[in-house]
Design an enzyme around this catalytic site. Structure first.
Site, PDB file in Angstrom:
ATOM      1  N   GLU A  90      47.222  21.474  30.031  1.00 45.64           N
ATOM      2  CA  GLU A  90      46.258  21.437  28.931  1.00 45.64           C
ATOM      3  C   GLU A  90      46.122  22.781  28.229  1.00 45.64           C
ATOM      4  O   GLU A  90      46.019  23.821  28.871  1.00 45.64           O
ATOM      5  CB  GLU A  90      44.878  20.999  29.448  1.00 45.64           C
ATOM      6  N   ARG A 100      33.632   6.928  28.658  1.00 46.28           N
ATOM      7  CA  ARG A 100      33.802   5.500  28.351  1.00 46.28           C
ATOM      8  C   ARG A 100      33.420   4.656  29.564  1.00 46.28           C
ATOM      9  O   ARG A 100      33.083   3.496  29.456  1.00 46.28           O
ATOM     10  CB  ARG A 100      35.240   5.203  27.940  1.00 46.28           C
ATOM     11  N   CYS A 153      37.233  15.786  33.717  1.00 44.02           N
ATOM     12  CA  CYS A 153      38.241  16.861  33.801  1.00 44.02           C
ATOM     13  C   CYS A 153      37.988  17.928  32.746  1.00 44.02           C
ATOM     14  O   CYS A 153      38.060  19.126  33.026  1.00 44.02           O
ATOM     15  CB  CYS A 153      39.649  16.295  33.635  1.00 44.02           C
ATOM     16  N   HIS A 174      47.280  17.589  34.074  1.00 45.92           N
ATOM     17  CA  HIS A 174      47.023  16.159  34.201  1.00 45.92           C
ATOM     18  C   HIS A 174      48.309  15.444  34.630  1.00 45.92           C
ATOM     19  O   HIS A 174      49.391  15.777  34.149  1.00 45.92           O
ATOM     20  CB  HIS A 174      46.554  15.585  32.848  1.00 45.92           C
TER      21      HIS A 174
HETATM   22  N1  PCA Z   1      40.749  12.299  35.800  1.00 42.31           N
HETATM   23  C1  PCA Z   1      39.553  12.179  35.009  1.00 42.31           C
HETATM   24  C2  PCA Z   1      38.435  12.601  35.911  1.00 42.31           C
HETATM   25  C3  PCA Z   1      39.013  12.659  37.287  1.00 42.31           C
HETATM   26  C4  PCA Z   1      40.466  12.549  37.106  1.00 42.31           C
HETATM   27  O1  PCA Z   1      41.330  12.668  37.996  1.00 42.31           O
HETATM   28  C5  PCA Z   1      39.621  12.922  33.675  1.00 42.31           C
HETATM   29  O2  PCA Z   1      40.725  13.069  33.122  1.00 42.31           O
HETATM   30  O3  PCA Z   1      38.594  13.345  33.161  1.00 42.31           O
END
Ligand code: PCA
Length: 210
Positions: A90, A100, A153, A174
């Site tokens: 990111e 959501r 996140c 991610h």
């Molecule tokens: N993904 C979510 C929250 C926890 C996770 O593993 C997110 O992208 O916010």
């Protein structure tokens, strides 16, 4: 007289790595499995691990608490981004919470600021482009993503960047679903392939610490 000088070895560096528990009806979160699999040290650098709850309030508090205890030089957060087909790193966090689905404590903020009056965006200070090209040179796939979404996140990344300022390098990765989650209409990766990318990112970072 011969000058004597004590040579003190620097204490070991630490990389703090976080992952999340399952959420949104899933029984597993691939990041938890990856966290479990990571060793306690890589190239002599300590790996300090923490599994975070998928909660807007608790997750950043728990991470920042450990951050202040272990004073890491890097903080690498892992999260699942169902629907993405590749591991992504990111670029920034946004000062907004838009859920959501409710988090694991039933909290569902919509359009609220994370920090009232805070910067709209906080940028990761990891050398993202350098890491991507080193990973790609190893024949592995890693792409840049413009932001970490608007769910838990993103909140954890925003609050961690706000806490660390430039005292530590902070980044968020991610990962896609894995096959075992059975989201048959969505892209997925093999857990081992995701692990390979994450491990190599950590290895690249530890080399920067030598
Ligand atoms: N993904 C979510 C929250 C926890 C996770 O593993 C997110 O992208 O916010």
């Amino acid at each position: 007289m011969i000058e004597s000088r004590k040579i003190r070895k620097d204490s070991k560096k630490t990389i703090l790595i976080s992952a999340f528990s399952a959420f949104g009806g899933d029984g597993i979160n691939p990041t938890e499995l990856i966290l479990d699999k990571l060793p306690k040290s890589v190239n002599g650098v300590n790996i300090e691990k923490i599994l975070l709850p998928v909660e807007f309030i608790k997750a950043p508090l728990e991470l920042i608490d450990l951050y202040n205890k272990v004073s890491p030089s890097y903080v690498i957060m892992l999260g699942q981004a169902g629907g993405r087909s590749k591991v992504t790193i990111e670029e920034k966090a946004k000062n907004v919470m838009n859920a959501r689905i409710a988090d694991n404590s039933g909290n569902m903020p919509v359009g609220e600021a994370i920090i009232d009056g805070g910067e709209s965006f906080l940028y990761s200070n990891l050398p993202i482009d350098e890491i991507i090209s080193e990973i790609n040179n190893k024949g592995l796939e890693l792409e840049k993503s413009s932001d970490a979404g608007e769910y838990v996140c993103n909140t954890v990344l925003y609050r961690m960047l706000n806490e660390a300022k430039d005292k530590a390098k902070v980044g968020f990765i991610h990962v896609p679903f894995i096959k075992e989650q059975n989201h048959n209409d969505k892209p997925f990766m093999e857990l081992d392939d995701i692990y390979d990318v994450i491990y190599n990112i950590i290895e690249i970072i530890t080399k920067k610490e030598e």
